[in-house]
Design a protein around this motif. Sequence first.
Motif, PDB file in Angstrom:
ATOM      1  N   ASP A 487      24.201  24.444  24.833  1.00  0.00           N
ATOM      2  CA  ASP A 487      24.723  24.301  23.467  1.00  0.00           C
ATOM      3  C   ASP A 487      26.335  24.191  23.529  1.00  0.00           C
ATOM      4  O   ASP A 487      26.989  23.299  22.586  1.00  0.00           O
ATOM      5  CB  ASP A 487      24.499  25.768  22.637  1.00  0.00           C
ATOM      6  CG  ASP A 487      23.003  25.820  22.394  1.00  0.00           C
ATOM      7  OD1 ASP A 487      22.624  24.691  21.941  1.00  0.00           O
ATOM      8  OD2 ASP A 487      22.401  26.977  22.352  1.00  0.00           O
ATOM      9  N   GLU A 490      26.984  20.341  23.883  1.00  0.00           N
ATOM     10  CA  GLU A 490      26.711  19.962  22.774  1.00  0.00           C
ATOM     11  C   GLU A 490      27.864  19.951  21.847  1.00  0.00           C
ATOM     12  O   GLU A 490      28.427  19.017  21.187  1.00  0.00           O
ATOM     13  CB  GLU A 490      25.490  20.369  21.774  1.00  0.00           C
ATOM     14  CG  GLU A 490      25.205  19.935  20.446  1.00  0.00           C
ATOM     15  CD  GLU A 490      23.910  20.363  19.816  1.00  0.00           C
ATOM     16  OE1 GLU A 490      23.961  20.562  18.643  1.00  0.00           O
ATOM     17  OE2 GLU A 490      22.952  21.091  20.578  1.00  0.00           O
ATOM     18  N   ARG A 536      27.582  27.463  15.445  1.00  0.00           N
ATOM     19  CA  ARG A 536      26.410  26.983  16.180  1.00  0.00           C
ATOM     20  C   ARG A 536      26.037  27.225  17.633  1.00  0.00           C
ATOM     21  O   ARG A 536      25.032  27.399  18.057  1.00  0.00           O
ATOM     22  CB  ARG A 536      26.386  25.488  15.756  1.00  0.00           C
ATOM     23  CG  ARG A 536      26.105  25.079  14.159  1.00  0.00           C
ATOM     24  CD  ARG A 536      25.991  23.701  14.201  1.00  0.00           C
ATOM     25  NE  ARG A 536      26.102  23.294  12.947  1.00  0.00           N
ATOM     26  CZ  ARG A 536      26.243  21.922  12.620  1.00  0.00           C
ATOM     27  NH1 ARG A 536      26.187  21.062  13.739  1.00  0.00           N
ATOM     28  NH2 ARG A 536      26.551  21.364  11.450  1.00  0.00           N
ATOM     29  N   ALA A 537      27.219  27.047  18.367  1.00  0.00           N
ATOM     30  CA  ALA A 537      26.988  27.286  19.837  1.00  0.00           C
ATOM     31  C   ALA A 537      26.894  28.519  20.159  1.00  0.00           C
ATOM     32  O   ALA A 537      26.177  28.876  21.337  1.00  0.00           O
ATOM     33  CB  ALA A 537      28.330  26.495  20.308  1.00  0.00           C
ATOM     34  N   ARG A 539      25.049  32.320  20.556  1.00  0.00           N
ATOM     35  CA  ARG A 539      23.729  32.912  20.448  1.00  0.00           C
ATOM     36  C   ARG A 539      24.032  33.932  19.074  1.00  0.00           C
ATOM     37  O   ARG A 539      25.022  34.398  18.528  1.00  0.00           O
ATOM     38  CB  ARG A 539      23.268  33.939  21.337  1.00  0.00           C
ATOM     39  CG  ARG A 539      23.125  32.841  22.829  1.00  0.00           C
ATOM     40  CD  ARG A 539      22.484  33.671  24.067  1.00  0.00           C
ATOM     41  NE  ARG A 539      22.631  33.130  25.082  1.00  0.00           N
ATOM     42  CZ  ARG A 539      21.650  32.369  25.564  1.00  0.00           C
ATOM     43  NH1 ARG A 539      20.656  32.137  25.100  1.00  0.00           N
ATOM     44  NH2 ARG A 539      21.797  31.697  26.886  1.00  0.00           N
ATOM     45  N   ARG A 739      16.487  17.262  21.014  1.00  0.00           N
ATOM     46  CA  ARG A 739      17.642  17.992  20.935  1.00  0.00           C
ATOM     47  C   ARG A 739      18.781  16.898  20.353  1.00  0.00           C
ATOM     48  O   ARG A 739      18.496  15.686  20.818  1.00  0.00           O
ATOM     49  CB  ARG A 739      18.077  18.310  22.315  1.00  0.00           C
ATOM     50  CG  ARG A 739      17.186  19.859  22.585  1.00  0.00           C
ATOM     51  CD  ARG A 739      17.859  20.292  23.884  1.00  0.00           C
ATOM     52  NE  ARG A 739      17.160  21.601  24.114  1.00  0.00           N
ATOM     53  CZ  ARG A 739      17.767  22.842  23.638  1.00  0.00           C
ATOM     54  NH1 ARG A 739      19.074  22.879  23.243  1.00  0.00           N
ATOM     55  NH2 ARG A 739      17.114  24.037  24.043  1.00  0.00           N
ATOM     56  N   ARG A 764      19.405  22.506  12.667  1.00  0.00           N
ATOM     57  CA  ARG A 764      19.234  23.886  13.141  1.00  0.00           C
ATOM     58  C   ARG A 764      18.603  24.624  11.621  1.00  0.00           C
ATOM     59  O   ARG A 764      19.243  24.572  10.980  1.00  0.00           O
ATOM     60  CB  ARG A 764      20.710  24.139  13.372  1.00  0.00           C
ATOM     61  CG  ARG A 764      21.284  23.906  14.797  1.00  0.00           C
ATOM     62  CD  ARG A 764      22.614  24.283  14.968  1.00  0.00           C
ATOM     63  NE  ARG A 764      22.836  23.934  16.341  1.00  0.00           N
ATOM     64  CZ  ARG A 764      22.914  24.630  17.434  1.00  0.00           C
ATOM     65  NH1 ARG A 764      22.547  25.774  17.477  1.00  0.00           N
ATOM     66  NH2 ARG A 764      23.137  24.042  18.485  1.00  0.00           N
ATOM     67  N   GLY A 768      19.679  27.769  15.046  1.00  0.00           N
ATOM     68  CA  GLY A 768      19.624  26.401  16.075  1.00  0.00           C
ATOM     69  C   GLY A 768      18.317  26.040  16.637  1.00  0.00           C
ATOM     70  O   GLY A 768      18.388  25.254  17.739  1.00  0.00           O
TER      71      GLY A 768
END
Length: 801
Positions: A487, A490, A536-537, A539, A739, A764, A768
């Motif tokens: 993540d 990304e 978003r990245a 958890r 992905r 997402r 996500g």
Amino acid sequence: MGVSNRSAGFEGVLRQWVLERLERAGRRGLEPEKLTEALAAEAEPEAVRKALAELAADGRAVDWSRRWYAVEATDWVSGRIQLLERGDALIVGDSAGEPGLYVRARDLKGAGEGDVVLGRRLKPRGRRRGRLPEAAVVRVLGRRRRTLVGTLELGRARRWLVPFDPKESAEVEVEGGDELLETDYVVVEVAGERRHGPLRARVVEMLGDPEQPGVDAEVVLRHFEIPTEFPPPALAEAAALPEDPGGADFDGREDLRAATVVTIDGEDARDFDDAISVEPGERGGWRLGVHIADVAHYVPETGPLDLEAYRRGTSVYYPDRVVPMFPERLSAGLCSLRPERPRLTVSVFLDLDGDGEVRGHRFAETLIASARRLTYGEVRRLLEEPRPADREAYGEVLPMLGRARRLMERLRKRRTSRGSLDFDLPVGHLVLDPQGLTVDVRAAERNLAHRLIEEFMIAANEAVAAELAGHDLPALYRVHDPPDPDDLEELRQFLRPLGIDLAGDLESLHPSALQKVLRRVEDHPEEALVSTLVLRALRQALYSPECRGHYALASRRYTHFTSPIRRYPDLLVHRRLKALLAGRAAAGRESGPGAELLADRLPWIAERCSFTERRAESSERELRRWKLVRFLAARVGETFPGRITGVQPFGLFVELDEYFVDGLVPIRTMADDYYVYDPERHELVGQETERRFRLASPVEVVLTGVDDRRRSLELAVAGMPPPPERRRGRPRGLPGPERPEREGSSRSQVRGGGTGGHGPRRERTERGEAERGRSSRRRRGRDDRPGRGRGGPRRPHGRRH
């Protein structure tokens, strides 16, 4: 005596014992008779059978050929079904942020949204980098729900349910509701298991038209199965409590009624469970007092109120109502820290030096009387725009607020220096009329008063977590694990076209690296988008018996202590701290009914509390977005300023500046050119005009329509020529379980105004997981939704962390 005759608190202990036996048996499994014999001294056979059934429903155990197995000890996988937009699904585990296994619609075996299933992994079929591993459902272990919510579609001879959840794939034929309109929402009860052909259901509750006051909230509550009515035993226990504490309630407590203690909350706050005091300390320091309502004093463990609070897990807050975790007699009365009323509290006292470093701490059961009920706006005005008359009107409260501000600044500076992340994303506040209908949307203000309370609550939560962990006691902690390196990679790819470098080793990235990214865009137009990308990245934070720290806060020990009125984990933490203060806690044992085996029950409690938190947040977002979409329906045809929050081969996602809600600009409406999708730069480029639509760029859009069923907005770029008439037929190249943009630097060519190619993407949901669309022969339209999920991003921590 068997466990079945004991309190409900021992059910989780028995499940743990049973699961451990199955795990030790491994792939051999155990016959049920052998299992009941092995546990005969601890539990009655019926209790063991019940524990096995509950483990099966949770996907932890499976009955196969008259032997029981722990799923973890086999080659199978278990999890819950998460339906995707065009019929396929994911099998996802309980851990937030896991990508899950992709299941094609033909391999679902009738499983529906939220069902617990047993699956087997499939061999890769031409997998490319970025594709999710695939699986097939072997067996449905447990149905999540027997009721569905939706409207009725009237056919020639049959009546069909149009589910509130557009991802629901089952076709449901409904009996009853003959007098209803197609706009009326109903609750239906499904009869029997799913077999070939449509499900059959009957109407059990009529909710009404969502344009009527309160109906939309009732629809969302029923859909998420959030309890609204308290059972009679819980109400009876609450009714037996006094209106105010007194007499023996005061015994043994530190009396702080003469101290200057205040509450600071929002103007529309419904409960007041935290208060603060700040006194001068030694050598220019401070003594901070954080005083939290002592709910545990009135709610004994395993009693009716406790069991109902555990079932709810948290209070739920909607724009026009609250669904409390406790009856109002407690939440808005006896346990609410009302001004000038005696209230029982548990207090954290922190001694801090002039730099804001904690030099000592103390915990106590206390008695307070709040001097004043302050609001955020009021505190901001007092500190930033003082008036001569304030000193007389507020007395000792005014200098106390001055000390609080200076202490907040020191605490904030120290937290920032250790790498803690702060997300100050704009949020739209819905303005409702007396009937509950949305009449306006305003930016919700977050001022220094919010930050003041936030810093003090973080400090108190950290102090309590350190105390419990330091005594090695079983407790519940608030955990935020480091982000997945994939993540972060990304995120790095998204940031690169914006000229922002995410430096560092992604396998062990310190939060200070993300903090630098956020600082880079502070007060810039792209600040909100970059904050969203960073969110978003990360958890999702959750509850755990393990004290693993809080990544976003850069905190080694963290728990939730400050809101026991509205969060069950806080109530549990209060009980542990109170037991420690009373000397009852030792070696993981605590006196009291059902408490001596708390350590064995904590994993189950943590999982349940994490689930109810996610359920509440999802329902709050869903209702907010639904209200926004219906509010904007009256403004179809108008032009709005916005910013591009997502670029995909199938179009642009644009968030409207004024309303903090996003919608899709389909590629077919961009008919002025032949557009090329560049996944590396996250932009669509006109091949002839070289016009660029890039992530984070401003753009004006026209609201062309709203889809009330999918709670989505349909947009078009302002000034675009009308698209040609769409060709009939099935679009080619439907997206697979990919992905996002991990396909190298290849470009996708998309012709504006056509159906276009739908290349790999990752949409997402709340945390996500990859999504893939779905089709149903009775569903109308397409749903290309933003990767950020409905209703915008979530925060890993906020006002109350």
